[in-house]
Design an enzyme around this catalytic site. Structure first.
Site, PDB file in Angstrom:
ATOM      1  N   CYS A   1       8.064  44.162  30.645  1.00  0.00           N
ATOM      2  CA  CYS A   1       8.084  45.176  31.457  1.00  0.00           C
ATOM      3  C   CYS A   1       9.754  46.014  31.291  1.00  0.00           C
ATOM      4  O   CYS A   1       9.687  47.303  31.370  1.00  0.00           O
ATOM      5  CB  CYS A   1       8.478  44.518  32.907  1.00  0.00           C
TER       6      CYS A   1
ATOM      7  N   ALA B   1      10.193  53.842  35.302  1.00  0.00           N
ATOM      8  CA  ALA B   1      10.048  52.467  35.547  1.00  0.00           C
ATOM      9  C   ALA B   1       8.645  51.886  35.198  1.00  0.00           C
ATOM     10  O   ALA B   1       7.762  52.665  34.966  1.00  0.00           O
ATOM     11  CB  ALA B   1       9.840  52.544  37.135  1.00  0.00           C
ATOM     12  N   ASP B   2       8.314  50.546  35.339  1.00  0.00           N
ATOM     13  CA  ASP B   2       7.247  50.145  34.822  1.00  0.00           C
ATOM     14  C   ASP B   2       7.151  48.892  35.732  1.00  0.00           C
ATOM     15  O   ASP B   2       8.024  48.286  36.034  1.00  0.00           O
ATOM     16  CB  ASP B   2       7.144  49.697  33.543  1.00  0.00           C
ATOM     17  N   THR B   3       5.599  48.913  36.188  1.00  0.00           N
ATOM     18  CA  THR B   3       5.500  47.563  36.978  1.00  0.00           C
ATOM     19  C   THR B   3       4.309  46.725  36.590  1.00  0.00           C
ATOM     20  O   THR B   3       3.452  47.256  35.910  1.00  0.00           O
ATOM     21  CB  THR B   3       4.789  48.178  38.403  1.00  0.00           C
TER      22      THR B   3
ATOM     23  N   ALA C   1      10.588  47.230  36.571  1.00  0.00           N
ATOM     24  CA  ALA C   1      11.781  47.328  35.525  1.00  0.00           C
ATOM     25  C   ALA C   1      12.030  48.917  35.902  1.00  0.00           C
ATOM     26  O   ALA C   1      11.221  49.674  35.713  1.00  0.00           O
ATOM     27  CB  ALA C   1      11.457  46.881  34.330  1.00  0.00           C
TER      28      ALA C   1
END
Length: 192
Positions: A45, A67-69, A104
């Site tokens: 992430c 962002a990354d989920t 993140a």
């Protein structure tokens, strides 16, 4: 200074608005989101958020927010399901168990990169066939890590969370505010 949101997610735009921040541009990056062999969920992430921030074209004084989920069931990464069948498999696997939702956040200004990962715990109840089929028919699972959206219909399936609700939705606001402030972005301004 221009603030560029590197995400097509309307939820991330809505969450940013809660900080009094409106991006000047929305430029979702196109990167390979396939996990590397043996890559664990949290490093995966964090890597994606940083790669997204690096992939967005920006001037030296521009600020890029990405962002990354990721949904993690143990060491297993549950990304965005390819189809309803995969979404059903994800939801059945998550049912009756606790899992992690990792978001993140990466903020880039010039050559500087600020990053944070926020890990939240979520428990999803076991879904009945009626609940599962109705949720799949809603289409809400599409484009969602783990095949569900906690802020939507799936909220009825989540009896317990520990951590950041906004992180589970896709942008942890406390951490995002800290990173944006570090990059010099003014916060908490009323919309013009």
């Amino acid at each position: 200074m221009t603030l560029i949101l590197g995400s097509a997610s309307p939820r991330r735009r809505e969450l940013l608005a809660q900080l009094g921040v409106t991006p000047d541009a929305i430029l979702p990056p196109d990167i390979d989101e396939e996990p590397r062999r043996g890559e664990l969920p949290r490093p995966y992430c964090a890597r994606l958020a940083a790669e997204k921030a690096a992939a967005v074209a920006a001037g030296p004084e521009d600020v890029v927010l990405c962002a990354d989920t990721t949904v993690a069931l143990g060491r297993r990464i549950l990304g965005k399901p390819a189809d309803a069948g995969e979404a059903a498999r994800f939801l059945v696997a998550l049912g009756g168990r606790r899992h992690e939702v990792i978001t993140a956040v990466a903020v880039r200004r010039g050559d500087r990169l600020w990053q944070r990962e926020v890990v939240s715990q979520v428990k999803m109840k076991r879904l009945s066939d009626l609940e599962l089929n109705a949720y799949l028919a809603s289409g809400e699972w599409e484009g969602k890590a783990g095949g569900y959206a906690i802020q939507g219909l799936a909220s009825a399936f989540i009896p317990w969370i520990s951590g950041s609700f906004t992180g589970i939705v896709g942008l942890p606001l406390a951490e995002t505010a800290t990173l944006l402030a570090a990059a010099g972005v003014p916060l908490y301004r009323a919309a013009a």
